[in-house]
Design a protein around this motif. Structure first.
Motif, short mmCIF file in Angstrom:
data_model
loop_
_atom_site.label_atom_id
_atom_site.label_comp_id
_atom_site.label_asym_id
_atom_site.label_seq_id
_atom_site.Cartn_x
_atom_site.Cartn_y
_atom_site.Cartn_z
N LEU A 108 0.83 -1.20 0.00
CA LEU A 108 0.00 0.00 0.00
C LEU A 108 0.87 1.25 0.00
O LEU A 108 0.58 2.22 -0.70
CB LEU A 108 -0.92 0.01 1.23
CG LEU A 108 -2.22 -0.78 1.14
CD1 LEU A 108 -2.93 -0.77 2.49
CD2 LEU A 108 -3.14 -0.23 0.06
N LEU A 109 1.95 1.24 0.77
CA LEU A 109 2.80 2.42 0.84
C LEU A 109 3.48 2.71 -0.48
O LEU A 109 3.70 3.87 -0.84
CB LEU A 109 3.84 2.27 1.96
CG LEU A 109 3.43 3.01 3.24
CD1 LEU A 109 2.27 2.31 3.92
CD2 LEU A 109 4.59 3.21 4.18
N ALA A 110 3.82 1.67 -1.24
CA ALA A 110 4.39 1.88 -2.57
C ALA A 110 3.38 2.58 -3.47
O ALA A 110 3.73 3.47 -4.26
CB ALA A 110 4.82 0.54 -3.18
N HIS A 111 2.11 2.22 -3.35
CA HIS A 111 1.07 2.87 -4.13
C HIS A 111 0.88 4.32 -3.68
O HIS A 111 0.69 5.21 -4.51
CB HIS A 111 -0.25 2.11 -3.99
CG HIS A 111 -0.27 0.81 -4.75
ND1 HIS A 111 -0.69 0.73 -6.06
CD2 HIS A 111 0.09 -0.44 -4.39
CE1 HIS A 111 -0.61 -0.52 -6.47
NE2 HIS A 111 -0.13 -1.26 -5.48
N PHE A 112 0.94 4.56 -2.37
CA PHE A 112 0.82 5.94 -1.88
C PHE A 112 1.96 6.81 -2.41
O PHE A 112 1.76 7.96 -2.80
CB PHE A 112 0.84 5.97 -0.35
CG PHE A 112 -0.26 5.20 0.31
CD1 PHE A 112 -1.47 4.99 -0.33
CD2 PHE A 112 -0.08 4.67 1.58
CE1 PHE A 112 -2.49 4.27 0.29
CE2 PHE A 112 -1.09 3.95 2.21
CZ PHE A 112 -2.30 3.75 1.57
N ALA A 113 3.16 6.25 -2.43
CA ALA A 113 4.33 7.01 -2.92
C ALA A 113 4.14 7.41 -4.37
O ALA A 113 4.50 8.52 -4.78
CB ALA A 113 5.60 6.19 -2.75
N ALA A 114 3.59 6.51 -5.18
CA ALA A 114 3.36 6.80 -6.59
C ALA A 114 2.26 7.83 -6.79
O ALA A 114 2.31 8.66 -7.71
CB ALA A 114 3.02 5.51 -7.34
N ALA A 115 1.26 7.80 -5.93
CA ALA A 115 0.10 8.68 -6.09
C ALA A 115 0.34 10.08 -5.54
O ALA A 115 -0.24 11.06 -6.04
CB ALA A 115 -1.12 8.07 -5.41
N TYR A 116 1.19 10.20 -4.51
CA TYR A 116 1.39 11.48 -3.83
C TYR A 116 2.88 11.80 -3.74
O TYR A 116 3.53 11.46 -2.74
CB TYR A 116 0.77 11.44 -2.43
CG TYR A 116 -0.68 10.98 -2.44
CD1 TYR A 116 -1.70 11.85 -2.81
CD2 TYR A 116 -1.02 9.67 -2.08
CE1 TYR A 116 -3.03 11.44 -2.83
CE2 TYR A 116 -2.34 9.25 -2.09
CZ TYR A 116 -3.34 10.13 -2.47
OH TYR A 116 -4.64 9.72 -2.49
N PRO A 117 3.44 12.47 -4.73
CA PRO A 117 4.89 12.73 -4.77
C PRO A 117 5.41 13.54 -3.58
O PRO A 117 6.59 13.43 -3.24
CB PRO A 117 5.07 13.50 -6.08
CG PRO A 117 3.90 13.10 -6.92
CD PRO A 117 2.77 12.91 -5.96
#
Length: 300
Positions: free
Chosen positions: A203-212
């Motif tokens: 999930l955190l990898a997805h958050f990193a991609a979505a919110y620079p």
């Protein structure tokens, strides 16, 4: 595991030349370079274990403006508050009893934070459960699934509320998820815990991609002696809660931003990681991926 050396869970997962099992100068939270002065920090799982003994005290030492302590047990949180005040009399403390698997309870947490501080700058998500022992045919379904309710759904609910509460989606902030090496390994008798933590890590990898503007890093704490430590791991060398706390503070610094979307272990030298920044970023290292050569080009 009885034939493995006592340092197996340090050396077998070693990524940096130097490794540590206790605080060392680069992660000492009192260093001016690691100051979080003016920052509001939320620490979940703050009533006991790593949260109470390592993470919350480290942010108090680092000069946080305020620390929001989150757990289900309000009485234990009050004890942690007293400990933090002894470390830093100037830190503002707020304890909020919260069930992180419940949407309404998490909403109440962030409404309370908003009323007192506006928003939080840092979320250290440390709360977790490890329910049900044994291989899959021995598991009770509801007990097994409870790992996902807390470890995975809880991570989603906290992150969603944390991000939504920021003044804008471009506001710099940090989310550190305390994960486990069990998310990287196959441990048959801990399948519920391990896979639920792997899901939260992804999930955190997805958050990193979505919110620079959001720095999101998963932190394996090593093998710390807590009430969640499985008896099978008792004979191995332990890492200190203070090590995890110091690394958590360091992960909120500018030097750690290149690790966003990645996972690290607390024992790895942060100095060695910084030296390998180009290799890590360009090589796509420290991210979960399918191990194999993929793509049709290899067959042309």
């Amino acid at each position: 595991m009885e034939n493995l050396p006592k340092d197996h869970f340090v050396t077998s997962l070693q990524f940096t030349k130097n490794v540590y099992q206790d605080v060392y100068p680069s992660i000492e939270p009192t260093r001016p370079e690691l100051s979080v002065a003016g920052k509001v920090v939320i620490v979940t799982g703050a009533s006991r274990g790593i949260g109470a003994r390592g993470i919350a005290p480290a942010f108090a030492k680092a000069g946080a403006k305020a620390i929001v302590l989150v757990a289900t047990n309000a009485a234990k949180l009050a004890t942690v508050e007293a400990r933090l005040k002894a470390i830093n009399p100037n830190v503002q403390l707020l304890s909020v009893a919260t069930n992180i698997a419940d949407e309404a309870s998490v909403a109440n947490l962030f409404a309370t934070v908003k009323a007192n501080f506006g928003h939080a700058d840092i979320l250290i998500h440390n709360a977790a459960v490890s329910n049900g022992a044994g291989v899959i045919h021995e598991q009770d379904v509801d007990t097994w699934w409870s790992n996902f309710e807390v470890n995975t759904k809880g991570t989603f609910l906290l992150a969603k509320s944390f991000i939504t509460a920021l003044p804008t989606l471009d506001t710099p902030a940090t989310l550190v998820n305390v994960t486990t090496a069990g998310a990287w390994l196959v441990i048959p008798f801990m399948a519920g815990y391990s896979t639920s933590k792997l899901a939260s890590q992804q999930l955190l990898a997805h958050f990193a991609a979505a919110y620079p503007s959001l720095t999101t890093i998963s932190l394996h704490p090593g093998l710390v002696d807590t009430d969640m430590t499985d008896p099978a791991f008792e004979r191995f060398n332990k890492d200190t809660p203070e090590l995890v706390g110091g690394v958590a503070v360091w992960l909120t610094s500018e030097k750690a931003k290149f690790l966003s979307g990645r996972a690290i272990a607390a024992q790895w030298s942060v100095d060695d990681l910084v030296e390998r920044e180009k290799e890590i970023v360009e090589g796509g290292l420290l991210q979960m991926a399918l191990n194999g050569k993929l793509g049709k080009e290899q067959f042309q």
